[in-house]
Design a protein around this motif. Structure first.
Motif, PDB file in Angstrom:
ATOM      1  N   UNK A 127       0.850  -1.190   0.000  1.00 26.51           N
ATOM      2  CA  UNK A 127       0.000   0.000   0.000  1.00 26.51           C
ATOM      3  C   UNK A 127       0.885   1.240   0.000  1.00 26.51           C
ATOM      4  N   UNK A 128       0.403   2.270  -0.675  1.00 30.49           N
ATOM      5  CA  UNK A 128       1.117   3.549  -0.709  1.00 30.49           C
ATOM      6  C   UNK A 128       0.095   4.648  -0.464  1.00 30.49           C
ATOM      7  N   UNK A 129       0.251   5.361   0.649  1.00 31.91           N
ATOM      8  CA  UNK A 129      -0.697   6.397   1.047  1.00 31.91           C
ATOM      9  C   UNK A 129      -0.119   7.793   0.773  1.00 31.91           C
ATOM     10  N   UNK A 130      -0.963   8.640   0.182  1.00 29.67           N
ATOM     11  CA  UNK A 130      -0.678  10.064  -0.004  1.00 29.67           C
ATOM     12  C   UNK A 130      -1.858  10.810   0.613  1.00 29.67           C
ATOM     13  N   UNK A 131      -1.733  11.149   1.866  1.00 33.33           N
ATOM     14  CA  UNK A 131      -2.863  11.681   2.615  1.00 33.33           C
ATOM     15  C   UNK A 131      -2.761  13.195   2.748  1.00 33.33           C
ATOM     16  N   UNK A 132      -3.641  13.876   2.040  1.00 29.34           N
ATOM     17  CA  UNK A 132      -3.758  15.334   2.096  1.00 29.34           C
ATOM     18  C   UNK A 132      -2.439  16.041   1.747  1.00 29.34           C
ATOM     19  N   UNK A 133      -1.871  15.699   0.588  1.00 27.91           N
ATOM     20  CA  UNK A 133      -0.669  16.433   0.164  1.00 27.91           C
ATOM     21  C   UNK A 133      -1.015  17.866  -0.188  1.00 27.91           C
ATOM     22  N   UNK A 134      -0.024  18.734  -0.191  1.00 24.73           N
ATOM     23  CA  UNK A 134      -0.224  20.131  -0.586  1.00 24.73           C
ATOM     24  C   UNK A 134      -0.805  20.159  -1.994  1.00 24.73           C
ATOM     25  N   UNK A 135      -2.005  20.725  -2.182  1.00 24.84           N
ATOM     26  CA  UNK A 135      -2.636  20.647  -3.512  1.00 24.84           C
ATOM     27  C   UNK A 135      -2.098  21.643  -4.533  1.00 24.84           C
ATOM     28  N   UNK A 136      -1.328  22.647  -4.090  1.00 25.94           N
ATOM     29  CA  UNK A 136      -0.835  23.684  -5.005  1.00 25.94           C
ATOM     30  C   UNK A 136      -1.977  24.135  -5.924  1.00 25.94           C
ATOM     31  N   UNK A 137      -2.944  24.881  -5.393  1.00 23.98           N
ATOM     32  CA  UNK A 137      -4.174  25.156  -6.144  1.00 23.98           C
ATOM     33  C   UNK A 137      -4.065  26.157  -7.295  1.00 23.98           C
ATOM     34  N   UNK A 138      -2.985  26.949  -7.349  1.00 27.72           N
ATOM     35  CA  UNK A 138      -2.870  27.895  -8.458  1.00 27.72           C
ATOM     36  C   UNK A 138      -2.645  27.139  -9.769  1.00 27.72           C
ATOM     37  N   UNK A 139      -3.308  27.565 -10.810  1.00 27.76           N
ATOM     38  CA  UNK A 139      -3.228  26.865 -12.096  1.00 27.76           C
ATOM     39  C   UNK A 139      -1.798  26.744 -12.598  1.00 27.76           C
ATOM     40  N   UNK A 140      -0.981  27.756 -12.353  1.00 28.47           N
ATOM     41  CA  UNK A 140       0.391  27.749 -12.845  1.00 28.47           C
ATOM     42  C   UNK A 140       1.259  26.707 -12.152  1.00 28.47           C
ATOM     43  N   UNK A 141       0.753  26.131 -11.053  1.00 28.38           N
ATOM     44  CA  UNK A 141       1.566  25.205 -10.255  1.00 28.38           C
ATOM     45  C   UNK A 141       1.264  23.740 -10.538  1.00 28.38           C
ATOM     46  N   UNK A 142       0.706  23.426 -11.699  1.00 27.45           N
ATOM     47  CA  UNK A 142       0.396  22.032 -12.035  1.00 27.45           C
ATOM     48  C   UNK A 142       1.596  21.109 -11.818  1.00 27.45           C
ATOM     49  N   UNK A 143       2.784  21.536 -12.225  1.00 32.94           N
ATOM     50  CA  UNK A 143       3.955  20.653 -12.160  1.00 32.94           C
ATOM     51  C   UNK A 143       4.468  20.446 -10.737  1.00 32.94           C
ATOM     52  N   UNK A 144       3.877  21.165  -9.760  1.00 34.39           N
ATOM     53  CA  UNK A 144       4.229  20.935  -8.367  1.00 34.39           C
ATOM     54  C   UNK A 144       3.307  19.898  -7.717  1.00 34.39           C
ATOM     55  N   UNK A 145       2.165  19.640  -8.336  1.00 26.95           N
ATOM     56  CA  UNK A 145       1.277  18.582  -7.846  1.00 26.95           C
ATOM     57  C   UNK A 145       1.906  17.238  -8.204  1.00 26.95           C
ATOM     58  N   UNK A 146       1.718  16.227  -7.381  1.00 25.46           N
ATOM     59  CA  UNK A 146       2.430  14.969  -7.607  1.00 25.46           C
ATOM     60  C   UNK A 146       2.135  14.372  -8.976  1.00 25.46           C
ATOM     61  N   UNK A 147       0.907  14.440  -9.449  1.00 28.03           N
ATOM     62  CA  UNK A 147       0.589  13.852 -10.747  1.00 28.03           C
ATOM     63  C   UNK A 147       1.129  14.683 -11.907  1.00 28.03           C
ATOM     64  N   UNK A 148       1.526  15.927 -11.644  1.00 26.53           N
ATOM     65  CA  UNK A 148       2.114  16.766 -12.681  1.00 26.53           C
ATOM     66  C   UNK A 148       3.614  16.903 -12.555  1.00 26.53           C
ATOM     67  N   UNK A 149       4.188  16.245 -11.556  1.00 25.51           N
ATOM     68  CA  UNK A 149       5.620  16.354 -11.279  1.00 25.51           C
ATOM     69  C   UNK A 149       6.406  15.316 -12.098  1.00 25.51           C
ATOM     70  N   UNK A 150       7.651  15.629 -12.477  1.00 26.48           N
ATOM     71  CA  UNK A 150       8.451  14.654 -13.237  1.00 26.48           C
ATOM     72  C   UNK A 150       8.693  13.338 -12.511  1.00 26.48           C
ATOM     73  N   UNK A 151       8.531  13.304 -11.182  1.00 26.74           N
ATOM     74  CA  UNK A 151       8.785  12.079 -10.435  1.00 26.74           C
ATOM     75  C   UNK A 151       7.563  11.153 -10.416  1.00 26.74           C
ATOM     76  N   UNK A 152       6.446  11.579 -10.976  1.00 30.15           N
ATOM     77  CA  UNK A 152       5.228  10.768 -10.950  1.00 30.15           C
ATOM     78  C   UNK A 152       5.432   9.356 -11.507  1.00 30.15           C
ATOM     79  N   UNK A 153       6.153   9.167 -12.621  1.00 28.03           N
ATOM     80  CA  UNK A 153       6.368   7.799 -13.116  1.00 28.03           C
ATOM     81  C   UNK A 153       7.098   6.911 -12.107  1.00 28.03           C
ATOM     82  N   UNK A 154       7.983   7.480 -11.299  1.00 29.23           N
ATOM     83  CA  UNK A 154       8.694   6.688 -10.290  1.00 29.23           C
ATOM     84  C   UNK A 154       7.751   6.271  -9.173  1.00 29.23           C
ATOM     85  N   UNK A 155       6.849   7.167  -8.785  1.00 33.39           N
ATOM     86  CA  UNK A 155       5.834   6.821  -7.802  1.00 33.39           C
ATOM     87  C   UNK A 155       5.008   5.631  -8.291  1.00 33.39           C
TER      88      UNK A 155
END
Length: 221
Positions: A127-155
């Protein structure tokens, strides 16, 4: 647990899925993340890996664990697993939040390095839990969200059951869509609150009347 019941809902200038989401996710899957690893993250991972080898049993990862309340709770719920909580804040990890069970470990490290090292070492969490991570809500910050970050494939390569919770539906909705782009089905449902909240944020948001959302997906190694 905090008594605050006046937490504000997430406010964003983004009203729907990001228009660059698919482009960003697919680019990160075809261009491996090459950022150099920090020495302190490598040292932290070596310590965690040694503990995992000593344990010899199944693994649960609690990423962005904050003060480690969720790590402690998960360790009690899954006594046969080693539960490793990872957070980059030493201040949060040092806060006293109850006794740490024998099958739990708290690690100070940046997940951008830790996940890559775990992938290289062949970690396979159940199991891998990501509980309430920082959502970075500004539109310009997509790449700071985990699914928009370059490390997402490693996750994703770590596999196991991924569970992400948030009080911002758009965050988990974007993650669901990012997974869909990569051929992974994910369920998205309201959180069913149990007797004991998984994190202080979960309790805080619930007391503030926020709707909480849960994404779950079975990842392949």
């Amino acid at each position: 647990m905090p008594e605050d019941n006046n937490s504000r809902p997430v406010i964003s200038n983004q009203t729907g899925l990001h228009d660059q989401l698919e482009t960003v996710v697919r680019r990160h899957c075809t261009s491996p993340f090459q950022k150099p690893l920090a020495d302190f993250n490598v040292a932290a991972f070596v310590e965690a890996d040694q503990r995992l080898q000593q344990h010899g049993g199944p693994l649960i990862l609690d990423s962005c664990c904050g003060v480690g309340a969720s790590t402690r709770l998960l360790a009690r719920r899954f006594p046969q697993h080693l539960v490793i909580g990872v957070d980059r804040s030493e201040h949060r990890l040092q806060r006293q939040w109850g006794e740490l069970p024998d099958n739990a470990l708290l690690v100070r490290a940046d997940l951008v390095d830790f996940w890559r090292l775990a992938r290289q070492a062949g970690w396979r969490p159940d199991y891998h839990f990501l509980l309430y991570p920082n959502p970075y809500p500004k539109k310009k910050d997509l790449k700071l969200r985990w699914h928009g970050h370059p490390v997402f494939p490693d996750l994703l390569a770590l596999g196991g059951v991924l569970e992400c919770r948030s009080n911002w539906k758009l965050y988990v909705g974007e993650m669901q869509q990012a997974l869909k782009f990569l051929g992974v089905a994910a369920d998205l449902n309201p959180v069913e609150m149990g007797d004991e909240p998984l994190t202080p944020f979960e309790l805080k948001y619930a007391r503030s009347g926020h709707q909480l959302w849960q994404l779950k997906a079975q990842l392949q190694h």
